[in-house]
Design an enzyme around this catalytic site. Sequence first.
Site, PDB file in Angstrom:
ATOM      1  N   GLU A   1      15.355  36.846 -49.101  1.00 45.79           N
ATOM      2  CA  GLU A   1      16.121  35.838 -48.351  1.00 45.79           C
ATOM      3  C   GLU A   1      17.623  36.053 -48.486  1.00 45.79           C
ATOM      4  OE1 GLU A   1      13.031  32.135 -48.177  1.00 45.79           O
ATOM      5  OE2 GLU A   1      14.057  32.470 -50.089  1.00 45.79           O
TER       6      GLU A   1
ATOM      7  N   GLU B   1       5.038  35.776 -48.708  1.00 44.64           N
ATOM      8  CA  GLU B   1       4.814  34.408 -49.165  1.00 44.64           C
ATOM      9  C   GLU B   1       3.965  33.705 -48.119  1.00 44.64           C
ATOM     10  OE1 GLU B   1       8.370  32.233 -50.126  1.00 44.64           O
ATOM     11  OE2 GLU B   1       9.295  33.960 -51.139  1.00 44.64           O
TER      12      GLU B   1
END
Length: 962
Positions: free
Chosen positions: A394, A470
Amino acid sequence: MDLETFAPGSGGLAPRAALRSDAPSLDLNGTWRFRLSPTAAVPDDFAQPDHDDSGWAELPVPSHWPLHGHGSPAYTNVVYPFPVDPPHVPTENPTGDYRRVFDLPDGWSGGRLRFDGVESFARVWLNGHELGWSTGSRLPVEFDAGPFLRPGRNVLAVRVHQWSAASYLEDQDMWWLPGIFRDVTLTRSAADVFVHAGHDGRRATLSFDGPGLLDLPELGVAGLEPGVEVTVAAEPWTAETPRLYQAVVTLPGETVRLAVGFRTVSIAGGVLLVNGRPLLLKGVNRHEFHPERGRAVTYETMREDVLLMKRHNVNAVRTSHYPPHPAFLDLCDELGLWVIDECDFETHGFGQVGWRGNPTDDPRWADALLDRMRRTVERDKNHPSVIMWSLGNEAGVGRNLAVMAGWTRDRDPSRPIHYEGDWSCEHADVYSRMYASHAEVEAIGRGVEDPLDDPALDARRRAMPFLQCEYAHAMGNGPGGLAEYQELFERYPRLAGGFVWEWIDHGLAHPRHGYAYGGDYGEPVHDSNFVVDGLVFPDRTPSPGLLDLKKAFEPVGFAFGDGVVTVTDKHGFAGLAHLTFTAVVEDEGLTVAEFPLRVPAEGGEVKLTGLAELPGGGGERWLTVRAVLADDQPWAPAGHEIAWAQTPLPPATGLDGEGGGAAPGAEGGTTVSPEIGPDVGAAGSTAEAWAGVSRAGDLVVLGGAAFDLATGRLVRLFGHDVEGPRLDLWRAPTDNDRYGGLEADWRRLGLHRLTHRIDAVETGGGGLTVRTRVAPAATDLGLRAVYRWTATDGGGLRLAVEIEPEGDWPAPVPRVGLAMALPGGVERVTWFGRGPGEAYPDTGTATRVGRWSATVDDLQTPYVYPQENGHRADVRWAEFTGAGRAFRVVGEPVFGLTARRWSTAELDAATHRPDLVPGDRVHLHLDLAHQGIGTAACGPGALPAYELRVRPTTFTLRFTPS
């Protein structure tokens, strides 16, 4: 100043592999002197050897100082806890000064000071001489200590600043916890070796880079020189078969030992392969965490994690979001886990400002990011368990990703590169996403996902394997939809599986709250309990979500047909030879037969004969087949269950060809004993008889129960004072309900504050009918609910609830069921249905049909943030006992069951476990249906099949004395 520089450090030696060496070393862990200052503007005279630190505190190393009474932890997920103004940091910058006195052994010369982890900026002095400074909290750094070591007494001084420019590169979803939290060592080892051990499924090759000569006696390798490749007769390393060989590299002045595993990672036709075979990752994301120690985890904790993962069919770990302690990777090599090793890099908080100034795309940060990638790869390059390098997490997109990826490919072309933050995959070798819905995952599996604007990049990405780095966010009650995701992963070869977020709840031990989360330490900016999102609770007790994950990840499949069970091997490498198979037949949850199954080594069809002739009580019968370990394994003992499946069987004919008698819980043959009968008048005495229903004062008596004449509410049941039952639509919102927006919808509708209007209480036809309208205030939506009570043989009762919605209900509802309260003396519940754990429409795949028993207290699932929990599904009957009394509830055909010592309102209001205080009643829910759980706290909500919409329905139960 150095705190606000883009450089990664100064004075550090070149990174190298973590190796086991026979060179002398000195463990500098232990008790250090410590002083905390509120700012960085503190004189550095403490670094002088003669500085008086007698008034300082003591602090263990490794540790985090906020967990030892110096300042407080703080949690954020995305946002930075300081202004986004790189590379500047706040003046209020907690600064910890450390001092350690040690004696140098006689004859010692030279050496390196090694720090395996310091958050976030460390400046180091030895005997008053500055060795340098370092950033990169979860990465090792070494300094040349040789010129400044002295015989006898030596003084090591370290200054650690919580905030530095490097903090902008470390915005991972976790607690901010400064300190020296990994090992500190003085070592004379300087070796660096890179072993290359490949296996294509047929032959193995071995070579290495670095000085010295390599011996691997088990494979007949002696005196192998650097750069020379040899072919060896080695067995392959896989996570299922973690075969390791011990190599020794002899260098001038030291000998190092390495555990070598032979395996090759490749990509062909959009499929991820290891040793030429497709690889399906059944993984979890793992932060390093312990509720008392934070990220200063011990070897015992690391081993416990790996053992728990293996025992729950997990085969892979993504090291979110930084390299773990090196011993964890040793354990993955030894016990067998595939690993995506992630660089210590995340800049998520720049997304809050439109990614302006993001270090990923700022060339001033290029050296710092490359330094982090080099230290990751060089430290961990010899681990066979590491099958991919991840550039970070991220951190948006930008030119520095190319710098990191380019160097990594040059240094180690044997491993693919992972990065999720750029969906074009320009610098990655696999297509990775987070929290893609089931529909999108299927589209990607089929190769029909939405195209990229750039045709070349689109074609490149379509040739890549896909993984969910994820998915299935395991926050609180959940995750839902695991089985559906796994079915897709197994159906489409392009799908390489994924990693559930995440392994453990990050609840810090707290004297008042039990476990603390964001905001419990007074942080002005925090993300509340979003840090509590794991498959195991903080104490590493498996949650129901982990049990469901074990079921979804089973490496053996079962399919039942007419008199057969087909066994499918879902292992990638191990086969079935290490397993034994058994079958159990149960009648109404009681075992009537158990026998082995002879399953071919490659799987296949197994005949099931003679099941109908087995004796039984005439109740509901189920066949359960199990696959268990045949022998002890390093990670679990013989008999450990790997996989199971169930199927219903026809009723038993019994040994004489007749049925075996009435099923437990069936009507007939039961009498009401005086001690548990209703404490009211009887018909024909002072009561007024009404066609099977009698009246005693303000009560209506029916069977073994009494009702309030005015409201029709049940007040007495088989000697128990009770309240209810009445229609209920509310549940204490789960984390997925809250963060996904359903709770807000439900509260706007007023489902938490329903009113119950009594329209009629009617007797006749041998029963009692209560007509009601159930509705929230401030809306014209409502439900017509009619309760029809009739007596059954033996003093029992039958309740049929007819529900008719009024109005256009705009959203799913939490539950449809009945709520009632029992005396607090009810202590135990025994039930026939799914168990032993909780289950909701899209969870509970780990539960199986059987006869189970638990105390009311043990029925609770202790989520760190209290919420709806403990629901037992598909219950045929449940018996409630305590204080010498018992009664049974029977479904027509099934119901859902929840029993707890606090009300839904009390559960709803609680924010920590200690808030739940047992009361003097047991609050019982007998449910028709629940809304699915989903993973909307981060990801998709419940699939449409699991949404609960109000519609006309009838719900029927029977109550009988036991």
